[in-house]
Each structure stands twice: as structure tokens, then as C-alpha cells.
Design a protein around this motif. Structure first.
Motif, PDB file in Angstrom:
ATOM      1  N   ILE A  33       0.913  -1.079  -0.011  1.00 47.01           N
ATOM      2  CA  ILE A  33       0.073  -0.034   0.022  1.00 47.01           C
ATOM      3  C   ILE A  33       0.957   1.157   0.250  1.00 47.01           C
ATOM      4  N   ASN A  34       2.157   1.136  -0.863  1.00 48.09           N
ATOM      5  CA  ASN A  34       3.183   2.404  -0.617  1.00 48.09           C
ATOM      6  C   ASN A  34       2.554   3.420  -1.264  1.00 48.09           C
ATOM      7  N   LYS A  35       1.418   3.372  -2.232  1.00 48.19           N
ATOM      8  CA  LYS A  35       1.026   4.474  -2.922  1.00 48.19           C
ATOM      9  C   LYS A  35       0.311   5.604  -1.880  1.00 48.19           C
ATOM     10  N   TYR A  36      -0.593   4.838  -1.055  1.00 46.23           N
ATOM     11  CA  TYR A  36      -1.132   5.263   0.050  1.00 46.23           C
ATOM     12  C   TYR A  36      -0.520   6.108   1.034  1.00 46.23           C
ATOM     13  N   TYR A  38       2.551   6.970   0.538  1.00 44.49           N
ATOM     14  CA  TYR A  38       3.179   8.335  -0.110  1.00 44.49           C
ATOM     15  C   TYR A  38       2.370   9.635  -0.075  1.00 44.49           C
ATOM     16  N   LEU A  39       0.919   9.433  -0.368  1.00 43.79           N
ATOM     17  CA  LEU A  39       0.136  10.326  -0.221  1.00 43.79           C
ATOM     18  C   LEU A  39      -0.195  10.907   0.815  1.00 43.79           C
ATOM     19  N   ILE A  40      -0.443  10.154   2.044  1.00 42.01           N
ATOM     20  CA  ILE A  40      -0.508  10.704   3.479  1.00 42.01           C
ATOM     21  C   ILE A  40       0.952  11.226   3.869  1.00 42.01           C
ATOM     22  N   PHE A  41       1.983  10.807   3.461  1.00 43.90           N
ATOM     23  CA  PHE A  41       3.259  11.516   3.978  1.00 43.90           C
ATOM     24  C   PHE A  41       3.550  13.008   3.377  1.00 43.90           C
ATOM     25  N   PHE A  42       3.323  13.019   2.046  1.00 43.86           N
ATOM     26  CA  PHE A  42       3.468  14.084   1.392  1.00 43.86           C
ATOM     27  C   PHE A  42       2.233  15.139   1.813  1.00 43.86           C
ATOM     28  N   PHE A  43       1.162  14.891   2.177  1.00 43.40           N
ATOM     29  CA  PHE A  43       0.097  15.730   2.679  1.00 43.40           C
ATOM     30  C   PHE A  43       0.571  16.439   3.996  1.00 43.40           C
ATOM     31  N   ILE A 502      -3.296   5.665  10.264  1.00 49.31           N
ATOM     32  CA  ILE A 502      -3.940   6.754   9.230  1.00 49.31           C
ATOM     33  C   ILE A 502      -3.861   6.093   7.919  1.00 49.31           C
ATOM     34  N   VAL A 503      -2.755   5.686   7.592  1.00 51.68           N
ATOM     35  CA  VAL A 503      -2.552   4.973   6.321  1.00 51.68           C
ATOM     36  C   VAL A 503      -3.449   4.103   5.964  1.00 51.68           C
ATOM     37  N   LEU A 504      -3.742   3.030   6.934  1.00 49.94           N
ATOM     38  CA  LEU A 504      -4.504   1.828   6.766  1.00 49.94           C
ATOM     39  C   LEU A 504      -5.968   2.082   6.852  1.00 49.94           C
ATOM     40  N   SER A 505      -6.355   3.015   7.630  1.00 49.50           N
ATOM     41  CA  SER A 505      -7.801   3.650   7.652  1.00 49.50           C
ATOM     42  C   SER A 505      -8.332   4.203   6.295  1.00 49.50           C
ATOM     43  N   SER A 530      -6.607   4.520 -12.004  1.00 57.13           N
ATOM     44  CA  SER A 530      -5.741   5.159 -12.960  1.00 57.13           C
ATOM     45  C   SER A 530      -4.665   5.986 -12.088  1.00 57.13           C
ATOM     46  N   LEU A 531      -5.367   6.679 -10.876  1.00 56.56           N
ATOM     47  CA  LEU A 531      -4.269   7.686 -10.139  1.00 56.56           C
ATOM     48  C   LEU A 531      -3.504   7.172  -9.277  1.00 56.56           C
ATOM     49  N   PHE A 532      -3.690   5.519  -8.858  1.00 53.21           N
ATOM     50  CA  PHE A 532      -3.052   4.575  -8.050  1.00 53.21           C
ATOM     51  C   PHE A 532      -2.324   3.637  -8.774  1.00 53.21           C
TER      52      PHE A 532
END
Length: 532
Positions: A33-36, A38-43, A502-505, A530-532
Motif C-alpha cells: 500500500i505504498n501509494k497510499y 506516499y500520499l499521506i506522507f506528502f500531505f 492513518i494510512v491503513l484507515s 489510474s491515479l494509483f
């Protein structure tokens, strides 16, 4: 010998470097689930950078925290849209029983109340009336089909009439007033979304109320993560994904109970009895949504009761007890008028695919449900959306998915940190009892819902009280021992835990919301993939 000194830059941004290490840890543990991640980390990182660049301005921190509230709010709204056909969120001019169980039942109850009747104004079929024993689930389902409207699933059937076994409060406080004011019917999707948002805001307000009083060294990064954890780990997003009568009762009970805790806190600050009256009123309304919230009443009384000041405070206890007693009496009369028993809510007469007439609480069923609620891991796949809730095991609800809360928001650290907090000297006994009361409310409700099975929506019944308490305890101890090596290790463990939750939820919320959009809105699903 020269001591090694930590560079000032690292010391100033130590929490962010710990957060970076937590991010790498989550990537290593859950690469699928690395894409999720990365998304939370960058936010979170972007918010932190904005805070550093503009912290000289007075309202920078407030604006950025409100941006987190806005992000979660928009996420909730997007789930409402992606989970269902858009027209299901629109105000209705008429109502019908659909082929899907649980939708619109409260509108029917409100319509019945408008016409001075307690039953659901839907005429049972002649086939149902002709059954020898409609409460025999095998006879019922062998002869009738709820998909063909020969009986209405999950309504109670008594003396030839349909009743709703959930509490009447949602109909009295939302559906009926809306109907009378607009001559229209509000949808369950809008009600669940509205109260999920209100419960989220209220939880954040309660957390920051006790956080600002006890945490001396405020940490912006942890505050951002706390707000996100409250919004994402509480399972409110799952209720929004499947808004029906069940989810309405749950989210409104949570909202009223949180309001009750808020007014108890305000009473401690302002010493006004009106706050205790409101606390008693709202916990009574919570019981009118989910009856087992009555178990929270003695816990709240334990919080407000002080033997030393009993002579001066007895009026406050009366102010709290009167609305609770009035609500309890009203529910008893409501039950007696429907089922000839003050303690019968209609569960015994429920028409469903299970034997509810002879159902009794089972320790084996409770243990199995507790195991699912706590330890059942999500399932990972190589294709979008990469993570799914796993089907729960056991006789009850074995076809419905759930994810253990120790994955969504681990609470292992809450109990040792809570024990240490309760031993702290110089902390007012009220605040110790307040945190203990919230924890015990979550635990007792966890055991209560476990008697009924392990459904994902039940997580929202109890998780928010544990989340608020554990986040406060984490912030308190991170602040107190942040200068020590042991404190840094504890801080790393706590931040990693919160970030993982947070990431898993978030990822599971996306997965659950898109389950129906595969069929309802395939183009939207394709764009999301397509976004993921």
C-alpha cells in the motif's frame, strides 16, 4: 571527553525526522500500500513545511489545522458520492421500501409518527400473516422472500404490524422535523454524512480541550496527525459508505454521547449546572438511538461525582439525573405501547435470516467477535485498491467484512501510558476520571456490541472514545519526556503507530467506498484506479 551535540536544525525539527523514520518503517512493513503511504506522507509534510515557512504569522497554525479539517470533510463528502448513485443523496418527495435492506426505515417511522401511530405504515403481506410462526427464520425464509417484498428484512413484526427495533430518537430529532418543515424526506446518506462530520468536529474539539490544558510543549506535526487519526481511524468513513438505518442509529448515538462528554468537561471548567443537565439530556438521547449506551451513564456519574463536595454539588447530580430518568421513562413507555413490555425494543420479533426469537447472549460468540474486532487483519492484493477488509469468522455475520481495530488504530500503548497518567501527582482527579471514563466507555461498548456479532459498522460505536484518549495520552507523554532518549524511542513508537493507523484507515476507506462504484459508476472507478 567531548560530548556529541545534536545540531540545532535537527533539534528544532526533531519530530519531523522521527516522522520521516516512521514513514520509512511503514513502507517497509506494508509495501503493498505504498501509494497510499506516499500520499499521506506528502500531505502531512507539505503542511509542516508551510507551518515552518509562515509560522511568524499569528494565525498560520490555525489556518493549517482548519485545512486538515477541510481535507477530512471533503474526503467524507467524496465517499458519499462514490459509494452510491448521486440521486440517493437528494431530498425525496416520496418514499418506498426498496429491494435493499435498511434504507429509508426512519422516514417511514417519522411518517407514522406524523400520523400518530408507532408502527411503520407499511402493510405486511398476506403471506406473512398466514405463517404459523413468522419468528421461525427457517419457515420465514423457506416460504417468503424479502427481495420480492413478501416481508421487510430487519423490521419487527408484532400483532400484524411492522415496527422498527432501533431507537426512536433519530426519527424524533431529524426525520420528523425535516418532514414537517419541508414536506419532503431526507435521505439516510445525508443524515449519516451530516452527523459523521459533526461527530468528527466534536471529537477534535474535545481532544484539543484536554490537550491544550495538559500538554506544555505543543507539537504541530502531532496535532495534524491527531486530527487525521480522529477523522480516518474512527470508522466514520465506513458508515458514510453504507448509510442505512443501522448506520444512522450508530452515528447519532456517537454524536449525542460525545456531546454529553463535552458538557461534562464544560461543567468542570465553568461550574454551571446547566451543563450537567445538557450532559444528562444527550446521554439519554444516545440511549434512544442505541440502548446499550445506558452503560455509559454510571461511568459519567463516576466522573462528575466528588464525595468531598457532595453537599455543595447535589443539585448538579439532580440536574444530570432528571433528563436521564425522563428519557429512560419515555423509552420504556414507547416499548410498552408497541410490544407490551417496557424492556422489549423489538429485537425478539425481528424478521431476518437468523433466529432472533430464541437468541441469547453467548460468551463464545462474544469472544469470536472480540477476536475479529481486535485482531482480524486486512487482506492485501496486487491490484487496485490493493487492500480489503477480510470476511469475519463465526456463526454470526460471517459474510460481512471487518478489520481489527489494532490495525486501524493500535491502542496497546494506551493502557500502560494511561496507568502512568493516573499515577501522576498534581493532575486534578476530575481529568484522571474523565480520561478513564472515556476509555471505559469504549471498552464497555466494545463488549456490548461483541455480543451481537462482528460488523465493521460496530467499530464506530466504540473506537472514537479510545482514539481521543490514546491520542491525548500519547501527546502528554511525548511532551513530558521528549528531552530523554527513552522519550525519543517512545515518540517514534507512538508516531509510527498513529501514522500506520492513518494510512491503513485511509486506504480501507477508499476501498470500501469504491466497492459499489465498480457497478454504479465504472468510469469513476477506472479514473480512481489510474491515479494509483
Amino acid at each position: 571527553m567531548r560530548k556529541y551535540a545534536i545540531p540545532d536544525f535537527i533539534k528544532e525539527h526533531l519530530t519531523f525526522f522521527i516522522f520521516l523514520l516512521s514513514f520509512l518503517t511503514v513502507l517497509a512493513v506494508y509495501p503493498s500500500i505504498n501509494k497510499y503511504t506516499y500520499l499521506i506522507f506528502f500531505f502531512i509534510s507539505i503542511l509542516y513545511c508551510l507551518y515552518i515557512f509562515f509560522k511568524q504569522f499569528k494565525y498560520t497554525k490555525t489556518v493549517l489545522l482548519f485545512s486538515v479539517l477541510l481535507f477530512i470533510s471533503l474526503f467524507y463528502c467524496s465517499i458519499t458520492y462514490t459509494s452510491f448513485y448521486p440521486e440517493r443523496t437528494k431530498i425525496k418527495k416520496s418514499i418506498t421500501i426498496s429491494g435493499f435492506t435498511g434504507w429509508g426505515y426512519y422516514n417511514f417511522l417519522a411518517y407514522g409518527l406524523k400520523n400518530k401511530q408507532l408502527n411503520i405504515p407499511v402493510e405486511p403481506s398476506e403471506k406473512l400473516k398466514a405463517l404459523n410462526n413468522p419468528y421461525d427464520y427457517m419457515e420465514l425464509n423457506d416460504n417468503l422472500s424479502w427481495q420480492n417484498f413478501e416481508y421487510v428484512l430487519d423490521l419487527s413484526f408484532y400483532k400484524g404490524k411492522y415496527y422498527i427495533y432501533f431507537g426512536v430518537v433519530p426519527a424524533l430529532t431529524v426525520y420528523l422535523p425535516f418532514m414537517l418543515l419541508t414536506n419532503s424526506f431526507i435521505t439516510d446518506a445525508l443524515v449519516v454524512l451530516l452527523f459523521a462530520l459533526l461527530s468528527f468536529y466534536l471529537s477534535v474539539f474535545i481532544f484539543f480541550g484536554i490537550y491544550r490544558k495538559f500538554v506544555e510543549k505543543k507539537d504541530f506535526l502531532f496535532e495534524v496527525m491527531a486530527v487525521m487519526a480522529i477523522g480516518l481511524c474512527s470508522s466514520f468513513a465506513f458508515l458514510i459508505s453504507f448509510p442505512r438505518v443501522y448506520e444512522v442509529a450508530i452515528i447519532m448515538a456517537v454524536f449525542f454521547c460525545l456531546l454529553s462528554f463535552l458538557f461534562i468537561y464544560l461543567h468542570a471548567r465553568k461550574k454551571k449546572n446547566i451543563f450537567l443537565f445538557l450532559a444528562g439530556l444527550f446521554i439519554g438521547l444516545a440511549c434512544g438511538c442505541r440502548p446499550f449506551y445506558a452503560l455509559a451513564v454510571p461511568l459519567q456519574f463516576f466522573i462528575i461525582f466528588d464525595l468531598k463536595t457532595m453537599r455543595q454539588s447535589w443539585k448538579g447530580y439532580v440536574f444530570y439525573a432528571v433528563p436521564v430518568a425522563v428519557c429512560a421513562a419515555g423509552l420504556m413507555l414507547y416499548n410498552y405501547a408497541r410490544f407490551d413490555s417496557v424492556f422489549e425494543f423489538g429485537t425478539k420479533y425481528q424478521l431476518t435470516i437468523y433466529d432472533m426469537f430464541h437468541w441469547k447472549p453467548s460468551l463464545s460468540n462474544m469472544w469470536n467477535s472480540l477476536r475479529n474486532f481486535l485482531f482480524l487483519s486486512p487482506e492485501y492484493k496486487n491490484s487496485f485498491p490493493y487492500i480489503f477488509s477480510r470476511l469475519s469468522s463465526g456463526m454470526w455475520h460471517k459474510f460481512e467484512p471487518v478489520t481489527g481495530i489494532l490495525y486501524l488504530m493500535p491502542f496497546v500503548f494506551m493502557f500502560p501510558l494511561g496507568y502512568l497518567f493516573f499515577k501522576e501527582k498534581g493532575v486534578e482527579s476530575f481529568y484522571k476520571k474523565y480520561i478513564a471514563g472515556m476509555i471505559l466507555t469504549g471498552v464497555i461498548i466494545l463488549f456490548s456490541v461483541s455480543l451481537m456479532g462482528s460488523l465493521y459498522r460496530f467499530l464506530a460505536d466504540f473506537s472514537i472514545y479510545l482514539i481521543i484518549s490514546s491520542l491525548f495520552l500519547a501527546a502528554y507523554w511525548c511532551s513530558k519526556y521528549q528531552e530523554k532518549l527513552s522519550g525519543l524511542i517512545i515518540k517514534y513508537a507512538l508516531i509510527t503507530t498513529v501514522f500506520l493507523g492513518i494510512v491503513l484507515s485511509f486506504s480501507l476507506s477508499v476501498s470500501n467506498a469504491l466497492m459499489l462504484s465498480v457497478i454504479n459508476m465504472p468510469e469513476l472507478y477506472a479514473r480512481m484506479a489510474s491515479l494509483f
